[in-house]
Write a protein that holds these residues in place. Sequence first.
Motif, PDB file in Angstrom:
ATOM      1  N   ALA A   1       0.829  -1.206   0.000  1.00  0.00           N
ATOM      2  CA  ALA A   1       0.000   0.000   0.000  1.00  0.00           C
ATOM      3  C   ALA A   1       0.868   1.263   0.000  1.00  0.00           C
ATOM      4  N   GLU A   2       1.938   1.251   0.786  1.00  0.00           N
ATOM      5  CA  GLU A   2       2.840   2.405   0.835  1.00  0.00           C
ATOM      6  C   GLU A   2       3.555   2.588  -0.505  1.00  0.00           C
ATOM      7  N   THR A   3       3.906   1.480  -1.131  1.00  0.00           N
ATOM      8  CA  THR A   3       4.564   1.553  -2.438  1.00  0.00           C
ATOM      9  C   THR A   3       3.622   2.123  -3.485  1.00  0.00           C
ATOM     10  N   GLN A   4       2.354   1.740  -3.402  1.00  0.00           N
ATOM     11  CA  GLN A   4       1.366   2.233  -4.360  1.00  0.00           C
ATOM     12  C   GLN A   4       1.182   3.746  -4.266  1.00  0.00           C
TER      13      GLN A   4
ATOM     14  N   LEU B   1      10.674  -1.753  -5.872  1.00  0.00           N
ATOM     15  CA  LEU B   1      10.138  -0.409  -5.669  1.00  0.00           C
ATOM     16  C   LEU B   1      10.076   0.000  -4.206  1.00  0.00           C
ATOM     17  N   ASP B   2       9.982  -0.972  -3.302  1.00  0.00           N
ATOM     18  CA  ASP B   2       9.864  -0.631  -1.888  1.00  0.00           C
ATOM     19  C   ASP B   2      11.153  -0.053  -1.309  1.00  0.00           C
ATOM     20  N   ALA B   3      12.229  -0.052  -2.088  1.00  0.00           N
ATOM     21  CA  ALA B   3      13.478   0.568  -1.643  1.00  0.00           C
ATOM     22  C   ALA B   3      13.555   2.035  -2.054  1.00  0.00           C
ATOM     23  N   TYR B   4      12.456   2.568  -2.604  1.00  0.00           N
ATOM     24  CA  TYR B   4      12.481   3.938  -3.132  1.00  0.00           C
ATOM     25  C   TYR B   4      11.241   4.736  -2.713  1.00  0.00           C
ATOM     26  N   LEU B   5      10.891   4.668  -1.457  1.00  0.00           N
ATOM     27  CA  LEU B   5       9.667   5.328  -0.981  1.00  0.00           C
ATOM     28  C   LEU B   5       9.912   6.747  -0.479  1.00  0.00           C
ATOM     29  N   GLY B   6      11.151   7.201  -0.487  1.00  0.00           N
ATOM     30  CA  GLY B   6      11.469   8.544  -0.026  1.00  0.00           C
ATOM     31  C   GLY B   6      12.339   8.510   1.217  1.00  0.00           C
ATOM     32  N   GLU B   7      13.321   9.391   1.260  1.00  0.00           N
ATOM     33  CA  GLU B   7      14.308   9.398   2.344  1.00  0.00           C
ATOM     34  C   GLU B   7      13.686   9.446   3.736  1.00  0.00           C
ATOM     35  N   LYS B   8      12.576  10.162   3.860  1.00  0.00           N
ATOM     36  CA  LYS B   8      11.989  10.363   5.190  1.00  0.00           C
ATOM     37  C   LYS B   8      10.911   9.342   5.541  1.00  0.00           C
ATOM     38  N   HIS B   9      10.735   8.325   4.717  1.00  0.00           N
ATOM     39  CA  HIS B   9       9.689   7.348   5.005  1.00  0.00           C
ATOM     40  C   HIS B   9      10.008   6.600   6.293  1.00  0.00           C
ATOM     41  N   LEU B  10       8.986   6.373   7.089  1.00  0.00           N
ATOM     42  CA  LEU B  10       9.172   5.741   8.402  1.00  0.00           C
ATOM     43  C   LEU B  10       9.761   4.333   8.294  1.00  0.00           C
ATOM     44  N   PHE B  11       9.563   3.665   7.160  1.00  0.00           N
ATOM     45  CA  PHE B  11      10.135   2.329   6.986  1.00  0.00           C
ATOM     46  C   PHE B  11      11.667   2.354   6.999  1.00  0.00           C
ATOM     47  N   TYR B  12      12.250   3.533   6.764  1.00  0.00           N
ATOM     48  CA  TYR B  12      13.707   3.646   6.704  1.00  0.00           C
ATOM     49  C   TYR B  12      14.300   4.313   7.950  1.00  0.00           C
TER      50      TYR B  12
ATOM     51  N   ASP C   1      15.522   3.285  10.625  1.00  0.00           N
ATOM     52  CA  ASP C   1      16.731   2.676  11.190  1.00  0.00           C
ATOM     53  C   ASP C   1      17.909   2.666  10.221  1.00  0.00           C
ATOM     54  N   TYR C   2      17.692   3.166   9.012  1.00  0.00           N
ATOM     55  CA  TYR C   2      18.769   3.191   8.026  1.00  0.00           C
ATOM     56  C   TYR C   2      19.709   4.364   8.301  1.00  0.00           C
ATOM     57  N   PRO C   3      21.004   4.208   8.092  1.00  0.00           N
ATOM     58  CA  PRO C   3      21.909   5.359   8.202  1.00  0.00           C
ATOM     59  C   PRO C   3      21.603   6.377   7.106  1.00  0.00           C
ATOM     60  N   LYS C   4      21.881   7.631   7.386  1.00  0.00           N
ATOM     61  CA  LYS C   4      21.530   8.715   6.471  1.00  0.00           C
ATOM     62  C   LYS C   4      22.136   8.539   5.085  1.00  0.00           C
ATOM     63  N   TYR C   5      23.391   8.095   5.030  1.00  0.00           N
ATOM     64  CA  TYR C   5      24.064   8.012   3.736  1.00  0.00           C
ATOM     65  C   TYR C   5      23.420   6.970   2.816  1.00  0.00           C
ATOM     66  N   ILE C   6      22.660   6.047   3.392  1.00  0.00           N
ATOM     67  CA  ILE C   6      21.947   5.059   2.581  1.00  0.00           C
ATOM     68  C   ILE C   6      20.561   5.557   2.215  1.00  0.00           C
ATOM     69  N   LYS C   7      19.793   5.991   3.204  1.00  0.00           N
ATOM     70  CA  LYS C   7      18.402   6.349   2.923  1.00  0.00           C
ATOM     71  C   LYS C   7      18.263   7.638   2.114  1.00  0.00           C
ATOM     72  N   GLN C   8      19.326   8.435   2.014  1.00  0.00           N
ATOM     73  CA  GLN C   8      19.229   9.649   1.208  1.00  0.00           C
ATOM     74  C   GLN C   8      19.016   9.328  -0.276  1.00  0.00           C
TER      75      GLN C   8
ATOM     76  N   LYS D   1      12.448   7.796  -5.576  1.00  0.00           N
ATOM     77  CA  LYS D   1      12.201   7.282  -6.928  1.00  0.00           C
ATOM     78  C   LYS D   1      13.115   7.892  -7.986  1.00  0.00           C
ATOM     79  N   GLY D   2      13.624   9.101  -7.728  1.00  0.00           N
ATOM     80  CA  GLY D   2      14.526   9.712  -8.691  1.00  0.00           C
ATOM     81  C   GLY D   2      15.860   9.010  -8.807  1.00  0.00           C
ATOM     82  N   HIS D   3      16.182   8.168  -7.823  1.00  0.00           N
ATOM     83  CA  HIS D   3      17.475   7.470  -7.844  1.00  0.00           C
ATOM     84  C   HIS D   3      17.384   6.100  -8.509  1.00  0.00           C
ATOM     85  N   ILE D   4      16.188   5.659  -8.827  1.00  0.00           N
ATOM     86  CA  ILE D   4      16.047   4.341  -9.460  1.00  0.00           C
ATOM     87  C   ILE D   4      16.866   4.263 -10.734  1.00  0.00           C
TER      88      ILE D   4
END
Length: 319
Positions: free
Chosen positions: A85-88, A144-155, A157-164, A168-171
Amino acid sequence: MRKILLLFLLISSFLSCNNAKDNQVNVSTIPVNFEFERFDKAFYTSSEKGLKKLKEKYPILFPKQVHDSVWIHKINNKDEQELFAETQKIFNDDEFLQEQLISLFKHIKYYNKSFTSPKVITMLSNIDYDNRVVYADSLLLISLDAYLGEKHLFYNDYPKYIKQNNHKGHIIVDVANSIVHQQIVPNSNRTFLEKIIFEGKKMYVLDLFLPQITDQEKIGYSLDKNTWILENEEQVWKYFIENKILFSTETKLNKRFIENGPFSKFYLSEDKNSPGKVGVWIGWQIVRSYMQNNDVSLQQLLRNKGIEIFNKSKYKPRK
């Protein structure tokens, strides 16, 4: 074998829960045809009755040793449905992605006439960062679920240098990188200079394949980290020279200056302000300088050894 392994890794994770002006070329007449299929939509809107048809259509995504009960559980799983649902919300309309893929494939074919556009399948892999894009000649899988936006709550716990780069623009950068990685054969010489120029070659090919994408996006830096390298390129180069790093074969240099990370490791107080992989950045600028100062083809560039490229590059770091 390597391609099969990459596909297996992505399926396994699915089971677990700017030099733009200089590089402009006319690709308008280059024909590009490819299939684009939303497996993620087909799977998570399916049911036990529809599973058989899905397996027939996408056999490579359904390993024979996995029982149907596993797939049915995934379809009905609350957390998986929430992820879908979040990906959609971000990818309900995939026209933007398809247009970027068309442009990329046209540019690749411009430089490599033998290139055949792969079949593109989108899926969810429970945010498997390491295998977010898998390219295997005739097939391209995008999670696609790896590209939901840097500030998405699913990320969170990710370090900043990864989640930045989880947007979708980085795909298209990850897709291009996955293709470039298979087109450039590394040199057997393992000096630091050869390694960073090898990385620089890959970045230069990205320049050609993605002329509309900024340097910051191509290398995956945040704005502050990108600003740092632009302001400190000369100091980085001096550090490499003064510490006799260029011709070293010390493998620890890979983690310090080539591999992705939150920052590069000069062992100075300034480290935390630097971006990771500054060696890649320097190698990129050396290759760019070489191509600006020498009349050579892309094929020649890819064949030439790093030391030859460096000696003829006339590279001077920006001050």
